[in-house]
Motif scaffolding. Structure first.
Motif, mmCIF file in Angstrom:
data_model
loop_
_atom_site.group_PDB
_atom_site.id
_atom_site.type_symbol
_atom_site.label_atom_id
_atom_site.label_comp_id
_atom_site.label_asym_id
_atom_site.label_seq_id
_atom_site.Cartn_x
_atom_site.Cartn_y
_atom_site.Cartn_z
ATOM 1 N N GLY A 15 17.924 -67.801 9.856
ATOM 2 C CA GLY A 15 18.344 -66.580 10.537
ATOM 3 C C GLY A 15 17.226 -65.912 11.311
ATOM 4 N N ASN A 16 16.011 -66.434 11.157
ATOM 5 C CA ASN A 16 14.838 -65.820 11.778
ATOM 6 C C ASN A 16 14.199 -66.804 12.772
ATOM 7 O OD1 ASN A 16 12.136 -65.158 12.310
ATOM 8 N ND2 ASN A 16 11.883 -64.113 10.353
ATOM 9 N N ASP A 75 31.646 -55.123 7.266
ATOM 10 C CA ASP A 75 30.763 -54.230 8.020
ATOM 11 C C ASP A 75 29.970 -55.006 9.069
ATOM 12 O OD1 ASP A 75 28.644 -53.897 5.202
ATOM 13 O OD2 ASP A 75 28.048 -54.802 7.100
ATOM 14 N N LEU A 76 29.500 -54.271 10.060
ATOM 15 C CA LEU A 76 28.895 -54.923 11.227
ATOM 16 C C LEU A 76 27.626 -55.667 10.869
ATOM 17 C CD1 LEU A 76 29.479 -52.374 14.132
ATOM 18 C CD2 LEU A 76 30.739 -54.462 13.576
ATOM 19 N N ASP A 77 26.874 -55.144 9.912
ATOM 20 C CA ASP A 77 25.647 -55.837 9.509
ATOM 21 C C ASP A 77 25.971 -57.202 8.913
ATOM 22 O OD1 ASP A 77 24.074 -53.846 10.372
ATOM 23 O OD2 ASP A 77 23.631 -52.985 8.383
ATOM 24 N N GLU A 78 27.041 -57.233 8.094
ATOM 25 C CA GLU A 78 27.401 -58.520 7.483
ATOM 26 C C GLU A 78 27.923 -59.485 8.550
ATOM 27 O OE1 GLU A 78 29.113 -58.731 3.476
ATOM 28 O OE2 GLU A 78 30.678 -60.013 4.324
ATOM 29 N N TRP A 79 28.719 -58.961 9.491
ATOM 30 C CA TRP A 79 29.200 -59.788 10.615
ATOM 31 C C TRP A 79 28.000 -60.417 11.344
ATOM 32 C CZ3 TRP A 79 33.777 -61.412 12.921
ATOM 33 C CH2 TRP A 79 33.636 -61.960 14.206
ATOM 34 N N ARG A 133 24.932 -60.834 10.330
ATOM 35 C CA ARG A 133 24.168 -61.756 9.483
ATOM 36 C C ARG A 133 24.842 -63.135 9.437
ATOM 37 N NH1 ARG A 133 22.274 -61.633 4.229
ATOM 38 N NH2 ARG A 133 24.188 -60.728 3.444
ATOM 39 N N VAL A 134 26.168 -63.132 9.271
ATOM 40 C CA VAL A 134 26.903 -64.406 9.226
ATOM 41 C C VAL A 134 26.700 -65.172 10.538
ATOM 42 C CG1 VAL A 134 29.233 -65.407 9.211
ATOM 43 C CG2 VAL A 134 28.593 -63.713 7.484
ATOM 44 N N MET A 135 26.837 -64.455 11.656
ATOM 45 C CA MET A 135 26.710 -65.132 12.960
ATOM 46 C C MET A 135 25.269 -65.595 13.209
ATOM 47 S SD MET A 135 29.648 -65.411 14.194
ATOM 48 C CE MET A 135 31.226 -64.763 13.657
ATOM 49 N N SER A 136 24.301 -64.763 12.814
ATOM 50 C CA SER A 136 22.919 -65.140 13.146
ATOM 51 C C SER A 136 22.440 -66.302 12.282
ATOM 52 C CB SER A 136 21.970 -63.948 13.058
ATOM 53 O OG SER A 136 21.791 -63.570 11.725
ATOM 54 N N ILE A 137 22.969 -66.433 11.081
ATOM 55 C CA ILE A 137 22.570 -67.581 10.243
ATOM 56 C C ILE A 137 23.430 -68.804 10.586
ATOM 57 C CG2 ILE A 137 22.481 -68.443 7.859
ATOM 58 C CD1 ILE A 137 21.741 -65.543 7.022
ATOM 59 N N LEU A 179 37.946 -63.959 4.883
ATOM 60 C CA LEU A 179 36.606 -64.449 5.256
ATOM 61 C C LEU A 179 36.532 -64.614 6.771
ATOM 62 C CD1 LEU A 179 35.917 -67.288 2.646
ATOM 63 C CD2 LEU A 179 34.618 -65.160 2.872
ATOM 64 N N MET A 180 37.058 -63.637 7.510
ATOM 65 C CA MET A 180 37.270 -63.825 8.944
ATOM 66 C C MET A 180 35.972 -64.146 9.684
ATOM 67 S SD MET A 180 37.477 -62.400 12.155
ATOM 68 C CE MET A 180 37.555 -60.641 12.156
ATOM 69 N N HIS A 181 34.873 -63.436 9.333
ATOM 70 C CA HIS A 181 33.610 -63.683 10.047
ATOM 71 C C HIS A 181 33.077 -65.086 9.772
ATOM 72 C CE1 HIS A 181 32.782 -62.361 6.070
ATOM 73 N NE2 HIS A 181 31.769 -61.520 6.279
ATOM 74 N N TYR A 182 33.158 -65.493 8.513
ATOM 75 C CA TYR A 182 32.690 -66.841 8.133
ATOM 76 C C TYR A 182 33.511 -67.910 8.857
ATOM 77 C CZ TYR A 182 32.270 -71.062 5.322
ATOM 78 O OH TYR A 182 32.109 -72.362 4.928
ATOM 79 N N VAL A 183 34.842 -67.751 8.842
ATOM 80 C CA VAL A 183 35.723 -68.748 9.468
ATOM 81 C C VAL A 183 35.438 -68.815 10.976
ATOM 82 C CG1 VAL A 183 38.121 -69.349 9.944
ATOM 83 C CG2 VAL A 183 37.478 -68.511 7.671
#
Ligand SMILES: NC(=O)c1ccc[n+]([C@@H]2O[C@H](COP(=O)([O-])OP(=O)(O)OC[C@H]3O[C@@H](n4cnc5c(N)ncnc54)[C@H](O)[C@@H]3O)[C@@H](O)[C@H]2O)c1
Length: 252
Positions: free
Chosen positions: A64-65, A105-109, A111-115, A153-157
């Motif tokens: 993620g970094n 929440d937007l932070d979790e969204w 994080r999922v996308m950036s990783i 799990l919409m963001h993950y999917v």
């Protein structure tokens, strides 16, 4: 089964546990040199790979970094200028909880996308020099949930759907270097990460098995054979494909 992987240098992300660890052991069983990448401790996977007689190198990267990826991949390439295969298995999956979409929440969204999405892109980009030398293979672990949809799990999917698009797109682009890019869509696999998604895990697993053509639990070891095949010369003519490894789980 001999799949012609002896002496090949392979990088597996998310190698510390679950599906990634099984893939590392499968490579070691077939004579490959395994470079395991994770953000958490890799010692247990290293011990298992060594016990299987494989060569093992551990590399801590937070995918993620971008700085961490750049530094880690430079270290990998300095010791292994030729990368025969990269398996992008790391993802933010373990630790997620099923929740209604309006509560994500937007932070979790982010994080999922950036990783899951950007991290996969960065690993391919930063190991590309080694993949070009070897005319290597890339295997991205997507998910059958991107084809079926899955509640909670919409963001993950969505991130796993992006992996399918990235795979097809890169296959067309990297074919110029004879690099194959394919994806695997596991079904619902019995890992610690899956068990942590919900207290309803047992029920979901039972329902999933009922929806499969072959009524077997999907275990991490089930993903190994297809991964190794896609990383072998037996799959030289296979690129841009998504292969479901799910005992025939209904996609509709
Ligand atoms: N278990 C399933 O049912 C299932 C189904 C379909 C797809 N998948 C996919 O298979 C892969 C492995 O799943 P699993 O069940 O073994 O899950 P897991 O959570 O146990 O494994 C993911 C691994 O990635 C690592 N990781 C997470 N964030 C990272 C980061 N920022 N940098 C580096 N490493 C990081 C974790 O530490 C872990 O070792 C994931 O891509 C997952 O999305 C799993």
């Amino acid at each position: 089964m001999e799949v012609g992987l002896s002496g090949k240098k392979v990088v597996v992300t998310g190698a510390a546990r679950g599906i990634g660890r099984e893939i590392c052991i499968g490579f070691a069983d077939n004579g490959a040199e395994v470079i395991g990448v994770d953000i958490i401790d890799l010692e247990e996977t290293g011990a298992a790979v060594t016990a299987a007689g494989g060569s093992w190198y551990a590399c801590t990267i937070d995918i993620g970094n971008p700085e961490s990826v750049a530094e880690g991949c430079a270290w990998i390439l300095s010791g292994h200028p030729r990368i025969d295969a990269l398996v992008n298995n790391a993802a933010l999956y373990g630790g997620l909880r099923m929740q209604p979409m309006e509560q994500i929440d937007l932070d979790e969204w982010d994080r999922v996308m950036s990783i899951n999405v950007r991290g996969t892109f960065l690993m391919i980009r930063d190991l590309l020099p080694g993949l070009k030398v070897a005319a290597g293979k890339v295997v991205n672990i997507s998910s059958g949930s991107a084809l079926r949809g899955s509640p909670g799990l919409m963001h993950y999917v969505a991130s796993k759907g992006a992996i399918i698009g990235m795979t097809r797109s890169l296959a067309t682009e990297l074919g110029a270097h004879n690099i194959n890019v394919n994806a695997i869509a596991p079904g619902f696999v019995a890992t610690d990460a899956s068990k942590g998604l919900s207290e309803m895990y047992e029920k979901y697993m039972e329902m999933t098995i009922m929806a499969q053509s072959i009524k077997q639990p999907n275990n991490p070891a089930d993903i190994v054979g297809t991964t190794l095949y896609l990383c072998s010369s037996w799959a030289d003519a296979v690129t841009g494909q998504l292969c479901a490894v799910d005992y025939g789980l209904n996609k509709h």
